[in-house]
Design a protein around this motif. Structure first.
Motif, PDB file in Angstrom:
ATOM      1  N   ARG B 322       1.002  -1.600  -0.183  1.00 29.17           N
ATOM      2  CA  ARG B 322       0.342   0.189   0.116  1.00 29.17           C
ATOM      3  C   ARG B 322       0.683   1.216  -0.165  1.00 29.17           C
ATOM      4  NH1 ARG B 322      -4.982  -0.374   1.600  1.00 29.17           N
ATOM      5  NH2 ARG B 322      -5.978  -1.994   1.602  1.00 29.17           N
ATOM      6  N   ASP B 323       2.140   1.450   0.127  1.00 28.27           N
ATOM      7  CA  ASP B 323       2.567   2.524   0.909  1.00 28.27           C
ATOM      8  C   ASP B 323       4.431   2.030  -0.459  1.00 28.27           C
ATOM      9  OD1 ASP B 323       1.473   3.758   3.010  1.00 28.27           O
ATOM     10  OD2 ASP B 323       1.396   1.202   3.739  1.00 28.27           O
ATOM     11  N   LYS B 324       4.673   3.217  -0.822  1.00 32.38           N
ATOM     12  CA  LYS B 324       5.488   3.774  -1.626  1.00 32.38           C
ATOM     13  C   LYS B 324       6.338   4.668  -1.467  1.00 32.38           C
ATOM     14  CE  LYS B 324       7.000   1.844  -6.240  1.00 32.38           C
ATOM     15  NZ  LYS B 324       6.283   1.669  -7.605  1.00 32.38           N
ATOM     16  N   ARG B 354       8.684  11.502  -1.806  1.00 33.44           N
ATOM     17  CA  ARG B 354       7.002  11.596  -1.828  1.00 33.44           C
ATOM     18  C   ARG B 354       6.716  10.021  -1.033  1.00 33.44           C
ATOM     19  NH1 ARG B 354       6.272  12.589  -8.327  1.00 33.44           N
ATOM     20  NH2 ARG B 354       9.002  12.097  -8.002  1.00 33.44           N
ATOM     21  N   TRP B 355       5.447  10.238  -1.070  1.00 31.46           N
ATOM     22  CA  TRP B 355       4.944   8.839   0.033  1.00 31.46           C
ATOM     23  C   TRP B 355       3.319   8.614  -0.881  1.00 31.46           C
ATOM     24  CZ3 TRP B 355       0.658   9.250   4.278  1.00 31.46           C
ATOM     25  CH2 TRP B 355       0.843   8.323   4.712  1.00 31.46           C
ATOM     26  N   ASN B 356       3.217   7.956  -1.799  1.00 30.01           N
ATOM     27  CA  ASN B 356       2.285   7.196  -2.070  1.00 30.01           C
ATOM     28  C   ASN B 356       1.460   6.212  -0.836  1.00 30.01           C
ATOM     29  OD1 ASN B 356       3.302   6.622  -5.790  1.00 30.01           O
ATOM     30  ND2 ASN B 356       2.390   8.606  -4.221  1.00 30.01           N
ATOM     31  N   HIS B 357       0.281   6.392  -1.082  1.00 31.79           N
ATOM     32  CA  HIS B 357      -0.609   5.574   0.352  1.00 31.79           C
ATOM     33  C   HIS B 357      -1.571   5.069  -1.019  1.00 31.79           C
ATOM     34  CE1 HIS B 357      -1.721   3.383   3.858  1.00 31.79           C
ATOM     35  NE2 HIS B 357      -2.666   4.018   3.791  1.00 31.79           N
ATOM     36  N   VAL B 358      -2.112   3.839  -0.307  1.00 33.24           N
ATOM     37  CA  VAL B 358      -2.940   3.321  -1.203  1.00 33.24           C
ATOM     38  C   VAL B 358      -4.287   3.157  -0.126  1.00 33.24           C
ATOM     39  CG1 VAL B 358      -4.750   1.624  -3.176  1.00 33.24           C
ATOM     40  CG2 VAL B 358      -2.263   2.550  -3.305  1.00 33.24           C
ATOM     41  N   LEU B 363      -8.912   4.537  -3.577  1.00 30.26           N
ATOM     42  CA  LEU B 363      -8.980   5.711  -2.463  1.00 30.26           C
ATOM     43  C   LEU B 363      -6.918   6.021  -2.587  1.00 30.26           C
ATOM     44  CD1 LEU B 363      -8.747   8.797  -1.881  1.00 30.26           C
ATOM     45  CD2 LEU B 363      -9.400   8.122   0.967  1.00 30.26           C
ATOM     46  N   PHE B 364      -6.896   7.141  -3.621  1.00 30.24           N
ATOM     47  CA  PHE B 364      -5.225   7.283  -3.449  1.00 30.24           C
ATOM     48  C   PHE B 364      -4.246   8.127  -3.308  1.00 30.24           C
ATOM     49  CE2 PHE B 364      -1.386   8.228  -5.667  1.00 30.24           C
ATOM     50  CZ  PHE B 364      -0.613   6.648  -6.524  1.00 30.24           C
ATOM     51  N   LYS B 399       2.426  19.534   0.111  1.00 26.60           N
ATOM     52  CA  LYS B 399       1.280  18.880  -0.258  1.00 26.60           C
ATOM     53  C   LYS B 399       0.711  17.881  -0.648  1.00 26.60           C
ATOM     54  CE  LYS B 399       2.411  18.648  -4.652  1.00 26.60           C
ATOM     55  NZ  LYS B 399       1.781  18.144  -6.368  1.00 26.60           N
ATOM     56  N   ALA B 400      -0.742  17.705  -0.057  1.00 21.89           N
ATOM     57  CA  ALA B 400      -1.241  16.195  -0.452  1.00 21.89           C
ATOM     58  C   ALA B 400      -2.203  16.138  -1.422  1.00 21.89           C
ATOM     59  CB  ALA B 400      -1.938  16.259   1.276  1.00 21.89           C
ATOM     60  N   ASP B 401      -2.487  15.371  -2.087  1.00 14.90           N
ATOM     61  CA  ASP B 401      -3.330  15.224  -3.210  1.00 14.90           C
ATOM     62  C   ASP B 401      -3.983  13.479  -3.324  1.00 14.90           C
ATOM     63  OD1 ASP B 401      -2.025  17.623  -4.845  1.00 14.90           O
ATOM     64  OD2 ASP B 401      -0.950  16.600  -4.786  1.00 14.90           O
ATOM     65  N   PHE B 402      -5.314  13.821  -2.818  1.00 13.98           N
ATOM     66  CA  PHE B 402      -6.310  12.405  -2.889  1.00 13.98           C
ATOM     67  C   PHE B 402      -6.633  12.647  -4.464  1.00 13.98           C
ATOM     68  CE2 PHE B 402      -5.840  13.986   1.251  1.00 13.98           C
ATOM     69  CZ  PHE B 402      -6.059  12.518   1.910  1.00 13.98           C
ATOM     70  N   GLU B 403      -6.750  11.163  -4.879  1.00 15.71           N
ATOM     71  CA  GLU B 403      -7.863  10.627  -6.061  1.00 15.71           C
ATOM     72  C   GLU B 403      -8.294   9.709  -5.681  1.00 15.71           C
ATOM     73  OE1 GLU B 403      -5.334   9.716  -9.383  1.00 15.71           O
ATOM     74  OE2 GLU B 403      -6.683   9.696 -10.765  1.00 15.71           O
TER      75      GLU B 403
END
Lengths: 276, 800
Positions: B322-324, B354-358, B363-364, B399-403
């Motif tokens: 879930r995390d990158k 950057r941190w990607n979290h699923v 929801l990304f 910043k935080a960006d949600f998709e």
């Protein structure tokens, strides 16, 4: 600044990306003539002199047409008045009733072709020149081997002094566009200006270098600075050509430009050196 | 049943770009029966789409279920999410230049599923130039978007063999430059500082090496770039004209590999390798020019230096499913030194974490912390005139960006960001005690820029979809110091009055703004669509430059009491049509743009080291409008594109040109670019580009006068830009020869031979006026050509 960019351009050339400049024929619009003023009053005990001419089309290389028969007078802040008389066509000189003095303020009035123009100026404080001396340098490519003349003198404490330096070699003014030297004291305020090299090429025995240091009013400094940019405006970082300011204004008002040039008051301090 | 189907199709259309295309194509085929009946609540398939050989995330790759007509597109991190009714489906994964992959899955519950795609065998004969999916241009709701991949950039003949990102962009419709050698690029009649250039999300303040001849991006390290000229999504803001989103490669997560090249100007090398296979990787990429190494051989020049270099590093690591994490950095520099006379160096530095979290399959989240800085130094190293002048702009940002893949019909983007700026417009210090210079420090300025945004991509059936959003921004100039009002006649140098002290608790300027954004697509047929875009953009920081081309010394200035934020409203309308099963794509777009609070300068303004800079600034309006035409051939031995832009860009500034409208310096009526690549064989391809553009606007004098022996040009009535420099045109050609294929060897080399400016036209960069050097009473017009001749070059590139 310009020198820096010239050097940078030289750098580009060194990279083998040789750019090139060539003369091209061009049709430019031709404008009607405006009054052109080139006048000065110094603190050297001489009356004011003014040259009046008309502007001419940009590619017209004939001498500028003189403006003859104009009425000129100069007034100072002590209420004195001097009339300038035409000596040769377009060249006017005062009688000596108004002379330049440090702290004085002056208004020149020009009446010609039914128009009246006014130009205001002043003469500001000045430092002295200590000496012009010689320095031997041999570190190409910055300096080829030989003697260079240097300027030595104080700068007055307090920001807001402006200077023009005129350098003469064997009596001839260095007067190419790139040889106009104008500076403000913003970056050197109150410092002793020593060892400032004033000539590009090494001198030979017998050469005489004279330096005139002119303390000029602020607005005239901007005039010279703008003029400097316009006559040296070639290259990658050129600016869009724009008019140089003037202090010659028509008394009839109106926002459009009616005259060009400048009537300036300034001090002159000078010294010289001869290469042995 | 049918309505459900339509909804799904719409969802696909929404999920971005390409899949909707596929959807609409299948839709008209009457009633295609789904493979399985929906038996419960919808389930979601999500994961990453990657390159099989390198593990690189494939931005914009698509997954598609033909039987449902539903699909989804991978985002900037390769993440996709596709929601379908439970059942057994055949999923097709596609990406331009890659072999489509099919697999059949039983979907009974949400499923995380990452897929690797392999490139199509030998990537020669088929040269796909642009784009991510074959009909993305028609199907996507995006307007005014161009994508280039790194391969396309390398196929275009390059100046001195240096493949270049910004020069490639200048071949796209709506993009121009004030001249070769000029820094940056102009989009739809905007200034170079009106482009938001992001490198791995970090803003880049100066995109050029060597003034403007080359851009700062190493093509070997670039994975993907996207230029958005209109309908800019709400996630982005801060500049008026465009977004250039550059994504760097993540690094090969499968094995050690590298690319590099040796050219006339510079050499490049990049190395990438897994940290832990399939979990993390890194890439290091550098290049350096070496003209100066030859200078050392010339005795007169041995103390001179002139070179540039840049270095980028990036690493990523997956912390579970879930995390990158991604860490990337860039450092670039141009260095000039002329003996003891002068030195100058400048460059950008950026760093991004950057941190990607699923959160779940729908929801990304991406969280970014970044720093970016542009600085320069110039001066005289030693002696009585020794000084060093430095300046920089630095920003830190989070910043935080949600998709959120909300429903099959709706994808939402939302997020917040903050930027903290520091501006050092100029500091001068003497380098030694005997220097005539004193210390001078121009007032530092600090500012914060806050933003929050939300947008939704929504589909209303297969023919109509919209993306609408709102961005709320707030800019505060929080400098400490004294600021002035300025009075006087417009067009003349103003006088500072009314000094006021400010501190962070009393902002110098505080500007809230709402920025609505909209794009809409209406499908006219399977292969054509109409698109509408609207955006309001606000720009709070401004590049102060009054030269034809910006110089490396120009400084950025924040909005203050007097300098108001620039604002632009743009509307664009486009017709997109593909022919012959997407072999050809074509578009025609018109745009109109109005800009407020544009900055200009009084005649002879001094923009550098000026404590009263605002005394020399003027403000006014701008407008730009035009039409862009674009045709591209995607397939076959001959590929390429033709782009033509007809446009006008003007401004009206109180105090310039008698307060009347005049052409911007970057206004170009006609801009034409033709790019062709012809694959002669598997090993040899030829390419060519042709450029034509109207000359830039400039001012020519109509009269002259003599002041103390110096001839001064003059323009009666202070008119501005009353003349056009002669038109610019240029043809470049290149041949790329690949080494014989040796499947057993990893090393693959290729040669690129190119000739820039084939017919050796002396294109005028500018027309200038001066006294003749030998006869000072004579005046003349001179033409400056950056390149006086043709420029051949050879470059050897390799991969291993």
């Amino acid at each position: 600044m310009n020198r820096f960019f010239l050097l940078l351009t030289a750098g580009l050339a060194a990279c083998g990306l040789s750019s090139c400049i060539d003369v091209v024929p061009l049709d430019v619009p031709k404008a009607g003539p405006l009054l052109s003023v080139d006048g000065q009053l110094t603190d050297q005990g001489k009356p004011a002199t003014v040259t009046l001419a008309l502007t001419q089309p940009y590619f017209n290389d004939t001498p500028p047409p003189p403006v003859t028969g104009a009425t000129l007078f100069l007034e100072d802040d002590l209420g004195r008045r001097d009339t300038l008389r035409e000596q040769t066509p377009g060249f006017y000189r005062g009688q000596g009733t108004v002379l330049g003095r440090i702290g004085g303020r002056y208004t020149l009035t020009i009446v010609t072709a039914g128009q009246t123009y006014r130009a205001e100026t002043e003469i500001r404080r000045t430092p002295e020149v200590d000496s012009i001396s010689l320095e031997f340098r041999n570190d190409p490519p910055s300096y080829d081997e030989g003697y260079y003349a240097t300027y030595n003198g104080p700068e007055l404490p307090g920001v807001g002094d402006y200077y023009r330096f005129k350098v003469y070699k064997n009596g001839v003014l260095f007067n190419k566009p790139e040889e106009l030297i104008v500076s403000s004291d913003e970056l050197v305020d109150g410092k002793y200006i020593g060892g400032l090299i004033v000539n590009e090429d090494p001198l030979v025995s017998g050469d005489k270098i004279k330096v005139e240091m002119l303390s000029v009013p602020r607005d005239y400094y901007f005039f010279l600075n703008e003029l400097n940019r316009q006559i040296n405006n070639v290259g990658l970082f050129a600016t869009s050509p724009a008019n140089v300011r003037t202090n010659v204004r028509s008394t009839q008002g109106g926002a459009t430009q009616t005259a060009v040039g400048y009537f300036a008051g300034y001090t002159v301090r000078a010294d010289s050196v001869v290469v042995p | 049943m049918k309505s459900r189907f339509l909804l799904l199709a719409g969802a696909a259309a929404l999920l971005g770009a390409a899949p909707s295309a596929l959807v609409a194509q299948t839709l008209p085929a009457a009633d295609p029966a789904p493979a399985a009946r929906p038996t419960g609540p919808n389930v979601t398939l999500s994961g990453y789409l990657k390159d099989a050989a390198t593990g690189e995330a494939l931005i914009g790759a698509t997954v598609f279920v033909k039987s449902l007509g539903a699909g989804a597109t991978a985002n900037e991190y390769g993440f996709y999410s596709l929601t379908v009714p439970p059942g057994r489906y055949t999923f097709t994964y596609t990406y331009v230049g890659y072999a489509p992959t099919e697999e059949t899955l039983d979907l009974t519950a949400n499923m995380a599923h990452s897929v690797k795609l392999g490139t199509k065998g030998v990537e020669t004969a088929e040269v796909v130039v642009l784009g991510k999916a074959p009909d993305q241009n028609v199907r996507s709701v995006e307007t005014g978007v161009s994508r280039l991949d790194a391969r396309a950039i390398k196929l275009v003949p390059a100046l001195l063999g240096e493949a270049d990102v910004v020069r490639a962009i200048q071949l796209l419709p709506g993009v121009s430059t004030v001249g070769e050698g000029a820094t940056g690029f102009n989009v739809r009649g905007g200034g170079i500082d009106q482009n938001l250039i992001l490198m791995d999300e970090a803003p880049v303040y100066n995109s050029s090496h060597l003034f403007g001849l080359f851009s700062v991006f190493n093509p070997d390290a670039v994975k993907d770039l996207k230029l958005v000229k209109g309908g800019i999504p709400a996630a982005y803001g801060g500049r008026l004209s465009s977004l250039l989103d550059i994504r760097m490669k993540d690094g090969n997560s499968q094995r050690l590999s590298g690319t590099g090249g040796v050219g006339l100007v510079s050499s490049r090398l990049s190395v990438e390798a897994p940290i832990v296979k399939d979990k993390g990787s890194f890439i290091l990429a550098g290049r350096r020019s070496y003209a100066d190494l030859f200078l050392k051989l010339i005795p007169d020049q041995k103390d001179n230096r002139a070179y540039f270099y840049d270095f980028s590093a990036k690493a990523n690591y997956a912390l579970g499913e879930r995390d990158k994490l991604f860490l990337s950095g860039y450092f670039g520099r141009d260095v000039f030194k002329f003996g003891d006379l002068f030195q100058n160096n400048w460059g950008n530095q950026t760093g991004t974490l950057r941190w990607n979290h699923v959160f779940n399959s729908r929801l990304f989240l991406n969280v970014t912390a970044l720093a970016s800085r542009y600085d320069y130094s110039l001066g005289v190293p030693t002696g009585t005139q020794g000084f060093e002048w430095t300046s920089d702009i630095t920003n830190y940002s989070g910043k935080a960006d949600f998709e959120f893949f909300r429903s099959p019909q709706s994808v939402m983007h939302f997020g917040v960001s903050s930027i903290f700026y520091t501006f050092q417009p100029g500091n001068v210090v003497p380098t030694e005690a005997r220097s005539v210079f004193r210390e001078l420090r121009l007032q530092e300025q600090r500012a914060t820029e806050w933003a929050a945004y939300i947008d939704e991509e929504r589909s209303f059936g297969p023919v109509f979809s919209v993306q609408y959003g709102l961005r709320a921004t707030m800019f505060e100039n929080r400098s400490t110091g004294t600021f002035y009002d300025y009075v006087g006649q417009r067009g003349q140098q103003l006088t500072p009055v009314n000094p006021q002290s400010y501190s962070p608790s009393r902002p110098v300027g505080s500007y809230p703004n709402l920025e609505p954004r909209l794009s809409a697509r209406y499908a006219l047929s399977e292969s054509s669509s109409l698109k509408l875009g609207y955006n309001r953009m606000v720009q709070y920081i401004h590049l102060i430059s009054n030269t034809t081309a910006a110089t490396p010394l120009d400084v950025w200035l924040p909005s203050t009491r007097n300098v108001k934020p620039e604002r632009a409203d743009q509307i664009s309308l486009g017709y997109f049509r593909n022919f012959k099963n997407n072999a050809y794509e074509a578009s025609a777009e018109v745009f109109g743009k109005q800009m407020d609070n544009q900055i200009d300068y009084i005649a002879g303004a001094n923009t550098l080291l000026n404590e009263n800079l605002e005394a020399e600034l003027l403000y006014g309006r701008g407008r730009a409008y035009g039409a862009e035409f674009y045709v591209k051939k995607n397939e076959g031995r001959l590929t390429g594109w033709l782009s033509y832009t007809l446009s006008r860009s003007e401004r009206q500034i109180d105090g310039i040109n008698q307060n009347k409208w005049y052409a911007n310096k970057y206004d170009k009526t006609h801009v034409l670019a033709a790019v062709g690549v012809y694959a002669l064989s598997d090993r040899l391809s030829l390419s060519g580009t042709f450029n034509y553009s109207t000359g830039v606007a400039t001012t020519v004098p109509d009269s002259r006068y003599v002041y103390q022996g110096l001839v001064v040009p003059n323009v009666n009535g202070d008119v501005r830009n009353n003349y056009r420099v002669p038109a610019y045109h240029r043809l470049d050609v290149a041949a790329t020869l690949k080494g014989k294929p040796h499947p057993e060897r990893r090393w693959q080399g290729s040669w690129v031979f190119s000739i820039y400016n084939l017919y050796a036209r002396r294109n005028a960069y500018g027309i200038f006026f001066r006294q003749n050097e030998d006869n000072p009473t004579q005046t003349e017009a001179v033409r400056l050509s950056i390149f006086g001749s043709l420029l051949p070059s050879a470059t050897y590139n390799f991969t291993f």
